[in-house]
Design a protein around this motif. Structure first.
Motif, PDB file in Angstrom:
ATOM      1  N   ASN A  91       0.797  -1.237   0.000  1.00  0.00           N
ATOM      2  CA  ASN A  91       0.000   0.000   0.000  1.00  0.00           C
ATOM      3  C   ASN A  91       0.821   1.274   0.000  1.00  0.00           C
ATOM      4  O   ASN A  91       0.262   2.361   0.136  1.00  0.00           O
ATOM      5  N   LYS A  92       2.156   1.143  -0.130  1.00  0.00           N
ATOM      6  CA  LYS A  92       3.037   2.310  -0.021  1.00  0.00           C
ATOM      7  C   LYS A  92       2.844   3.026   1.316  1.00  0.00           C
ATOM      8  O   LYS A  92       2.968   4.237   1.427  1.00  0.00           O
ATOM      9  N   GLU A  93       2.503   2.234   2.339  1.00  0.00           N
ATOM     10  CA  GLU A  93       2.279   2.784   3.677  1.00  0.00           C
ATOM     11  C   GLU A  93       3.613   3.059   4.335  1.00  0.00           C
ATOM     12  O   GLU A  93       4.402   2.148   4.587  1.00  0.00           O
ATOM     13  N   LYS A  94       3.895   4.334   4.601  1.00  0.00           N
ATOM     14  CA  LYS A  94       5.174   4.715   5.170  1.00  0.00           C
ATOM     15  C   LYS A  94       5.153   4.813   6.689  1.00  0.00           C
ATOM     16  O   LYS A  94       6.199   4.800   7.325  1.00  0.00           O
ATOM     17  N   VAL A  95       3.969   4.949   7.284  1.00  0.00           N
ATOM     18  CA  VAL A  95       3.859   5.094   8.725  1.00  0.00           C
ATOM     19  C   VAL A  95       3.176   3.853   9.304  1.00  0.00           C
ATOM     20  O   VAL A  95       2.018   3.578   8.982  1.00  0.00           O
ATOM     21  N   VAL A  96       3.898   3.119  10.112  1.00  0.00           N
ATOM     22  CA  VAL A  96       3.361   1.913  10.751  1.00  0.00           C
ATOM     23  C   VAL A  96       3.431   2.099  12.259  1.00  0.00           C
ATOM     24  O   VAL A  96       4.495   2.414  12.800  1.00  0.00           O
ATOM     25  N   PRO A  97       2.312   1.960  12.967  1.00  0.00           N
ATOM     26  CA  PRO A  97       2.336   2.136  14.429  1.00  0.00           C
ATOM     27  C   PRO A  97       3.230   1.100  15.093  1.00  0.00           C
ATOM     28  O   PRO A  97       3.107  -0.099  14.842  1.00  0.00           O
ATOM     29  N   TYR A  98       4.136   1.601  15.925  1.00  0.00           N
ATOM     30  CA  TYR A  98       5.122   0.736  16.580  1.00  0.00           C
ATOM     31  C   TYR A  98       4.679   0.326  17.984  1.00  0.00           C
ATOM     32  O   TYR A  98       5.139  -0.682  18.522  1.00  0.00           O
ATOM     33  N   GLY A  99       3.766   1.119  18.571  1.00  0.00           N
ATOM     34  CA  GLY A  99       3.335   0.865  19.939  1.00  0.00           C
ATOM     35  C   GLY A  99       2.834  -0.541  20.203  1.00  0.00           C
ATOM     36  O   GLY A  99       3.248  -1.178  21.190  1.00  0.00           O
ATOM     37  N   PRO A 100       1.932  -1.084  19.363  1.00  0.00           N
ATOM     38  CA  PRO A 100       1.436  -2.439  19.627  1.00  0.00           C
ATOM     39  C   PRO A 100       2.535  -3.491  19.676  1.00  0.00           C
ATOM     40  O   PRO A 100       2.454  -4.441  20.453  1.00  0.00           O
ATOM     41  N   PHE A 101       3.581  -3.316  18.874  1.00  0.00           N
ATOM     42  CA  PHE A 101       4.681  -4.283  18.873  1.00  0.00           C
ATOM     43  C   PHE A 101       5.483  -4.204  20.168  1.00  0.00           C
ATOM     44  O   PHE A 101       5.959  -5.232  20.673  1.00  0.00           O
ATOM     45  N   ILE A 102       5.637  -3.002  20.688  1.00  0.00           N
ATOM     46  CA  ILE A 102       6.361  -2.842  21.955  1.00  0.00           C
ATOM     47  C   ILE A 102       5.604  -3.520  23.088  1.00  0.00           C
ATOM     48  O   ILE A 102       6.168  -4.313  23.852  1.00  0.00           O
ATOM     49  N   VAL A 103       4.312  -3.206  23.196  1.00  0.00           N
ATOM     50  CA  VAL A 103       3.519  -3.766  24.302  1.00  0.00           C
ATOM     51  C   VAL A 103       3.379  -5.277  24.147  1.00  0.00           C
ATOM     52  O   VAL A 103       3.405  -6.022  25.135  1.00  0.00           O
TER      53      VAL A 103
END
Length: 254
Positions: free
Chosen positions: A221-233
């Motif tokens: 999707n050419k998505e450049k912004v991926v939320p990182y918070g869920p991966f941390i938690v």
């Protein structure tokens, strides 16, 4: 009796999961989670009856559609309810009635809310992070004593500083914001819950898990912004539920 309590915690988790949906959707928009007290369809604003608010089951009974306007209901709602229920049940099964259970339930709650808020709005409300941090701190001081409680706080501060340094380095290398402030605050929770060594491991695990997903979304999707918070938690909760400790890590590498 253990199975009985496990089922009760699952039910409690699904009920709270329904509330966490509200928290995750409303707080990023600066809306109150208490007012209006009633829940409503986001499409037609029809006030939901008590029968439409039964976690998971109401979604199934209504075949995934609003009873009033027949607009499809996001699968996200029952998913969060089910996820929270399972995590609550696993938390009790792992720790029983103990101070660790309070920490596990707090992390599970944080995970559910962060998924909703960060995936939908790229925002993790400070109210949630601070509240969870306070609860975990109190549980740690009560369960482990004053000295170890202070050490846990110190680990949280250290992990916060490490993540802040990584953010500064990333901003310098990529010439743009590389990490959100909320992600840095989550590392305080990592240090507080797991200690310094395992907190550093959280950075590694979350990055390894997030990288292929981020690349896949960018290619698709050419998505450049991926939320990182869920991966941390997720990484914090995984290590905590598995009861990984420093000695276990040393045994793996020796």
């Amino acid at each position: 009796m253990e199975i009985y309590y496990t089922i009760l915690f699952f039910i409690l988790g699904t009920v709270l999961g329904s509330f966490y949906n509200v928290v995750g959707y409303r707080l990023p928009k600066n809306e109150s989670v208490l007012y209006p007290r009633h829940s409503y369809c986001p499409n037609c604003h029809h006030t939901l009856s008590r029968w439409e608010l039964i976690p998971i089951l109401s979604f199934l009974f209504q075949r995934g559609k609003c009873k009033h306007c027949h607009h499809p209901i996001s699968f996200f709602y029952p998913f969060i309810e089910l996820l929270t229920g399972v995590l609550f049940a696993v938390s009790f099964y792992s720790f029983g009635f103990s101070y660790q259970l309070v920490i596990a339930l707090s992390l599970a709650s944080l995970f559910s809310i962060v998924i909703v808020s960060d995936l939908n709005y790229l925002i993790i409300p400070d109210e949630v992070t601070v509240s969870v941090g306070i609860i975990i701190s109190i549980a740690t001081f009560i369960g482990r004593g004053y000295q170890e409680g202070l050490m846990a706080l110190g680990s949280g501060v250290l992990l916060f500083a490490i993540m802040y340094g990584i953010m500064l380095l990333g901003d310098f290398l990529f010439k743009r914001e590389s990490l959100g402030g909320a992600d840095i605050k989550l590392m305080f929770i990592a240090g507080l819950s797991l200690g310094t060594v395992l907190g550093v491991l959280v950075i590694f695990i979350s990055s390894v898990v997030a990288l292929p997903i981020a690349l896949g979304l960018y290619i698709a999707n050419k998505e450049k912004v991926v939320p990182y918070g869920p991966f941390i938690v997720f990484s914090i909760l995984l290590l905590f539920l598995l009861k990984v400790d420093v000695n276990t890590l040393w045994q793996l590498f020796i």
